[in-house]
Design a protein around this motif. Structure first.
Motif, PDB file in Angstrom:
ATOM      1  N   VAL A 292     -27.757  -0.319 -39.933  1.00  0.00           N
ATOM      2  CA  VAL A 292     -28.936   0.347 -39.401  1.00  0.00           C
ATOM      3  C   VAL A 292     -30.023   0.437 -40.470  1.00  0.00           C
ATOM      4  O   VAL A 292     -31.209   0.213 -40.209  1.00  0.00           O
ATOM      5  CB  VAL A 292     -28.580   1.760 -38.887  1.00  0.00           C
ATOM      6  N   SER A 293     -29.612   0.748 -41.700  1.00  0.00           N
ATOM      7  CA  SER A 293     -30.584   0.964 -42.779  1.00  0.00           C
ATOM      8  C   SER A 293     -31.219  -0.332 -43.262  1.00  0.00           C
ATOM      9  O   SER A 293     -32.431  -0.393 -43.485  1.00  0.00           O
ATOM     10  CB  SER A 293     -29.900   1.653 -43.968  1.00  0.00           C
ATOM     11  N   LEU A 294     -30.404  -1.371 -43.446  1.00  0.00           N
ATOM     12  CA  LEU A 294     -30.862  -2.566 -44.144  1.00  0.00           C
ATOM     13  C   LEU A 294     -30.817  -3.836 -43.301  1.00  0.00           C
ATOM     14  O   LEU A 294     -31.211  -4.902 -43.778  1.00  0.00           O
ATOM     15  CB  LEU A 294     -30.026  -2.772 -45.418  1.00  0.00           C
ATOM     16  N   GLY A 295     -30.323  -3.761 -42.085  1.00  0.00           N
ATOM     17  CA  GLY A 295     -30.246  -4.955 -41.264  1.00  0.00           C
ATOM     18  C   GLY A 295     -29.055  -5.822 -41.619  1.00  0.00           C
ATOM     19  O   GLY A 295     -28.087  -5.361 -42.227  1.00  0.00           O
ATOM     20  N   LEU A 296     -29.136  -7.095 -41.257  1.00  0.00           N
ATOM     21  CA  LEU A 296     -27.971  -7.976 -41.330  1.00  0.00           C
ATOM     22  C   LEU A 296     -28.045  -9.005 -42.453  1.00  0.00           C
ATOM     23  O   LEU A 296     -27.166  -9.863 -42.530  1.00  0.00           O
ATOM     24  CB  LEU A 296     -27.805  -8.706 -39.990  1.00  0.00           C
ATOM     25  N   ARG A 297     -29.046  -8.928 -43.319  1.00  0.00           N
ATOM     26  CA  ARG A 297     -29.165  -9.943 -44.360  1.00  0.00           C
ATOM     27  C   ARG A 297     -29.243  -9.353 -45.769  1.00  0.00           C
ATOM     28  O   ARG A 297     -29.412 -10.101 -46.735  1.00  0.00           O
ATOM     29  CB  ARG A 297     -30.395 -10.818 -44.112  1.00  0.00           C
ATOM     30  N   THR A 298     -29.113  -8.038 -45.876  1.00  0.00           N
ATOM     31  CA  THR A 298     -29.234  -7.373 -47.172  1.00  0.00           C
ATOM     32  C   THR A 298     -28.061  -6.437 -47.374  1.00  0.00           C
ATOM     33  O   THR A 298     -27.725  -5.647 -46.481  1.00  0.00           O
ATOM     34  CB  THR A 298     -30.551  -6.583 -47.264  1.00  0.00           C
ATOM     35  N   GLY A 299     -27.435  -6.502 -48.534  1.00  0.00           N
ATOM     36  CA  GLY A 299     -26.331  -5.625 -48.857  1.00  0.00           C
ATOM     37  C   GLY A 299     -26.817  -4.334 -49.488  1.00  0.00           C
ATOM     38  O   GLY A 299     -27.814  -4.304 -50.202  1.00  0.00           O
TER      39      GLY A 299
ATOM     40  N   VAL B  81     -28.517 -16.316 -56.867  1.00  0.00           N
ATOM     41  CA  VAL B  81     -27.635 -17.123 -56.012  1.00  0.00           C
ATOM     42  C   VAL B  81     -27.960 -16.978 -54.530  1.00  0.00           C
ATOM     43  O   VAL B  81     -27.205 -17.420 -53.671  1.00  0.00           O
ATOM     44  CB  VAL B  81     -26.148 -16.764 -56.261  1.00  0.00           C
ATOM     45  N   GLY B  82     -29.101 -16.356 -54.213  1.00  0.00           N
ATOM     46  CA  GLY B  82     -29.538 -16.298 -52.828  1.00  0.00           C
ATOM     47  C   GLY B  82     -28.898 -15.214 -51.999  1.00  0.00           C
ATOM     48  O   GLY B  82     -28.764 -15.375 -50.776  1.00  0.00           O
ATOM     49  N   GLU B  83     -28.503 -14.082 -52.627  1.00  0.00           N
ATOM     50  CA  GLU B  83     -27.959 -12.939 -51.888  1.00  0.00           C
ATOM     51  C   GLU B  83     -28.797 -11.700 -52.233  1.00  0.00           C
ATOM     52  O   GLU B  83     -29.000 -11.394 -53.408  1.00  0.00           O
ATOM     53  CB  GLU B  83     -26.485 -12.714 -52.218  1.00  0.00           C
ATOM     54  N   SER B  84     -29.248 -11.003 -51.208  1.00  0.00           N
ATOM     55  CA  SER B  84     -30.192  -9.909 -51.387  1.00  0.00           C
ATOM     56  C   SER B  84     -29.490  -8.557 -51.385  1.00  0.00           C
ATOM     57  O   SER B  84     -28.643  -8.282 -50.514  1.00  0.00           O
ATOM     58  CB  SER B  84     -31.235  -9.937 -50.261  1.00  0.00           C
ATOM     59  N   TRP B  85     -29.860  -7.681 -52.350  1.00  0.00           N
ATOM     60  CA  TRP B  85     -29.294  -6.335 -52.463  1.00  0.00           C
ATOM     61  C   TRP B  85     -30.425  -5.315 -52.547  1.00  0.00           C
ATOM     62  O   TRP B  85     -31.473  -5.576 -53.137  1.00  0.00           O
ATOM     63  CB  TRP B  85     -28.408  -6.219 -53.705  1.00  0.00           C
TER      64      TRP B  85
ATOM     65  N   ASP C  35     -21.922  -2.286 -50.156  1.00  0.00           N
ATOM     66  CA  ASP C  35     -21.612  -2.174 -48.730  1.00  0.00           C
ATOM     67  C   ASP C  35     -22.206  -3.391 -48.022  1.00  0.00           C
ATOM     68  O   ASP C  35     -23.430  -3.533 -47.921  1.00  0.00           O
ATOM     69  CB  ASP C  35     -22.187  -0.880 -48.164  1.00  0.00           C
ATOM     70  N   ILE C  36     -21.340  -4.262 -47.523  1.00  0.00           N
ATOM     71  CA  ILE C  36     -21.781  -5.521 -46.924  1.00  0.00           C
ATOM     72  C   ILE C  36     -21.527  -5.569 -45.421  1.00  0.00           C
ATOM     73  O   ILE C  36     -21.379  -6.638 -44.837  1.00  0.00           O
ATOM     74  CB  ILE C  36     -21.103  -6.729 -47.612  1.00  0.00           C
ATOM     75  N   ALA C  37     -21.515  -4.401 -44.784  1.00  0.00           N
ATOM     76  CA  ALA C  37     -21.242  -4.366 -43.342  1.00  0.00           C
ATOM     77  C   ALA C  37     -22.232  -5.218 -42.558  1.00  0.00           C
ATOM     78  O   ALA C  37     -21.873  -5.812 -41.532  1.00  0.00           O
ATOM     79  CB  ALA C  37     -21.278  -2.920 -42.845  1.00  0.00           C
ATOM     80  N   GLY C  38     -23.480  -5.291 -43.023  1.00  0.00           N
ATOM     81  CA  GLY C  38     -24.468  -6.107 -42.326  1.00  0.00           C
ATOM     82  C   GLY C  38     -24.349  -7.588 -42.590  1.00  0.00           C
ATOM     83  O   GLY C  38     -24.105  -8.391 -41.675  1.00  0.00           O
ATOM     84  N   PRO C  39     -24.502  -8.021 -43.846  1.00  0.00           N
ATOM     85  CA  PRO C  39     -24.574  -9.465 -44.126  1.00  0.00           C
ATOM     86  C   PRO C  39     -23.237 -10.188 -44.171  1.00  0.00           C
ATOM     87  O   PRO C  39     -23.223 -11.399 -44.340  1.00  0.00           O
ATOM     88  CB  PRO C  39     -25.259  -9.512 -45.499  1.00  0.00           C
ATOM     89  N   ALA C  40     -22.120  -9.501 -44.012  1.00  0.00           N
ATOM     90  CA  ALA C  40     -20.820 -10.185 -44.066  1.00  0.00           C
ATOM     91  C   ALA C  40     -20.556 -11.045 -42.841  1.00  0.00           C
ATOM     92  O   ALA C  40     -19.724 -11.947 -42.883  1.00  0.00           O
ATOM     93  CB  ALA C  40     -19.684  -9.172 -44.227  1.00  0.00           C
ATOM     94  N   ARG C  41     -21.274 -10.751 -41.744  1.00  0.00           N
ATOM     95  CA  ARG C  41     -21.096 -11.524 -40.512  1.00  0.00           C
ATOM     96  C   ARG C  41     -22.467 -11.940 -39.990  1.00  0.00           C
ATOM     97  O   ARG C  41     -23.459 -11.251 -40.197  1.00  0.00           O
ATOM     98  CB  ARG C  41     -20.384 -10.681 -39.432  1.00  0.00           C
TER      99      ARG C  41
END
Length: 484
Positions: free
Chosen positions: A364-371, A391-395, A444-450
């Motif tokens: 909810v806070s960060l969407g599906l592409r940001t950890g 390496v192309g991963e957003s936090w 917390d990678i609940a968003g971008p893990a899938r």
């Protein structure tokens, strides 16, 4: 049928000459007119070539792919889009290898990003008895950029880690249980010299009082496991010790606090944090990074049965801290608490990082592409963010406000599992109680893990998110130690 593991990836290599008879890929930059790199004379008509990042078109025997403004993200997107287009064409035309003609002024960062995108962008996980369709097998990057071979080698290693993380998380849970996950870690580690792995069973967990892991896994007929991977470093003096902890819930029904049916099938990926840690240790060891790294994965199934744990239970973690259970679907923090306590009390880490698909609040806070990133140490937080950017991963760093810390306390135990308030933050504050005074970060990678759709180098399903960041983070400490 079981999907073959590991999933084959496109091989990316470097060369300084074109091969005779092999189709070429040219790169294009947007503009008026569109600018095409080496080989432009082979393209008769640029009418449908835009140069936008990821835009691909076939021009006779050649292909043209747009790289946009030429930043690493555009190059990564270009590599991924190109391979997906070539895969689709291979099913009709059968082409399996191509030469990519890079501009003379291409940077090492661009080469690395294009390689990463090309290697994982065409990833496909399918459980089927049918013969696989023809696929592109290899790309050769034609360039004379100094050091290109080295950056391609590293990018391929990062791609392999991403793919392994995806494979582990995508595997269906009728195949994947805690024992299977442990066996997969052992098999992967055996292929890497110097990497050790030890698997502990439910008897050891009981002896060591891993009450969180045992409670969460108690409702399943398939018992929990504790996986410990050890990369001893290269033996240099003063090598820091980094401990990585990954949530390994191989399927999550929510337990007695059961989840809604819609979306529960996706819970095979609830061990994406554990998958990222296993994949990161493999990648770190393959590159022989000069830093000690230990990976811990508490693995369990959260099921519903007569032996399942209940809301209202009080459990005792490794180290003796007690927790009042209020929601059996908040199981991840319970297994992580045991592993974090074990790390602090047994392994004496210099830095501690956990990664988990922990809370829907982060989606909810960060969407599906940001950890989400929580940290007790500014330098560690900065390193994680910088590693992800490379390496192309957003936090995005989240707060650990002191005014909410007291809410973690329980009236009948030391801690309560699910305090009121912002769910991602209170979960992190709960975990913080088990980290001692060690510099610690929680991812917390609940968003971008899938993912449910294609974007950049990501395809639907498990994404392998965080594995690359963890490898790059370890490398940053190894580099600091080497320079120091």
């Amino acid at each position: 049928m079981r999907a073959p593991l590991p999933t084959p990836l496109v091989t990316v290599e470097v060369a300084d000459t074109l091969r005779r008879g092999v189709p070429a890929v040219l790169v294009a930059f947007p503009g008026d007119p569109v600018r095409v790199g080496p080989g432009a004379e082979d393209v008769a008509d640029l009418g449908d070539v835009s140069g936008l990042a990821g835009a691909t078109s076939r021009q006779g025997r050649s292909w043209v792919v747009g790289v946009g403004d030429g930043g690493p993200g555009d190059w990564r997107r270009a590599g991924a889009s190109l391979v997906r287009a070539l895969h689709a064409d291979a099913e009709k035309a059968g082409g399996t290898t191509f030469d990519v003609r890079l501009p003379g002024d291409v940077t090492r960062d661009a080469v690395a990003a294009f390689t990463l995108g090309a290697a994982v962008g065409g990833y496909r996980f399918t459980v089927t008895g049918a013969e696989p369709p023809p696929r592109v097998k290899s790309l050769r990057l034609v360039t004379d950029v100094p050091g290109a071979a080295d950056v391609v080698r590293k990018a391929n290693a990062l791609a392999a880690a991403t793919s392994l993380g995806r494979d582990l998380a995508n595997t269906p849970s009728n195949v994947k249980d805690p024992s299977w996950l442990a066996a997969a870690a052992v098999k992967a580690a055996r292929a890497v010299p110097g990497l050790r792995v030890e698997v502990r069973d439910e008897k050891w967990l009981a002896e060591q009082r891993f009450g969180g892991v045992l409670a969460v896994g108690g409702g399943s007929a398939r018992p929990p496991r504790f996986i410990e991977l050890t990369w001893p470093g290269t033996g240099g003096a003063g090598e820091p010790h980094l401990v990585l902890v990954g949530k390994g819930i191989t399927f999550d029904t929510g337990g007695i606090s059961i989840k809604p049916a819609d979306g529960m099938h996706l819970m095979r990926t609830d061990m994406s944090g554990g998958a990222a840690v296993i994949a990161a240790l493999i990648g770190i060891a393959r590159q022989s990074l000069p830093v000690r790294v230990t990976g811990l994965v508490p693995a369990a199934e959260n099921h519903v049965s007569g032996s399942a744990y209940r809301p209202g239970d009080v459990i005792t973690h490794h180290g003796g801290t007690t927790t009042e259970v209020t929601n059996t679907d908040a199981e991840g923090r319970l297994v992580l608490a045991d592993a974090l306590s074990y790390a602090v009390r047994t392994l004496a880490p210099d830095y501690l990082v956990d990664v988990a698909t922990l809370t829907g609040a982060m989606k909810v806070s960060l969407g599906l592409r940001t950890g989400g990133l929580f940290a007790t140490d500014d330098d560690l937080a900065a390193r994680v963010t910088a590693a992800g950017a490379r390496v192309g991963e957003s936090w995005w760093r989240m707060p650990l406000p002191e005014d909410l810390a007291a809410d973690v306390r329980s009236d009948i135990a030391d801690l309560r599992q699910c305090p009121p308030g912002p769910g991602g933050i209170t979960a992190a504050l709960f975990l913080k109680e088990f980290t001692g005074d060690v510099p610690w970060a929680h991812l917390d990678i609940a968003g971008p893990a899938r993912a449910d759709k294609v974007y950049d180098e990501v395809v639907p399903g498990a994404t392998g998110f965080a594995a690359r960041t963890l490898i790059e983070l370890a490398e940053s400490y190894g580099l600091t130690n080497t320079i120091g």
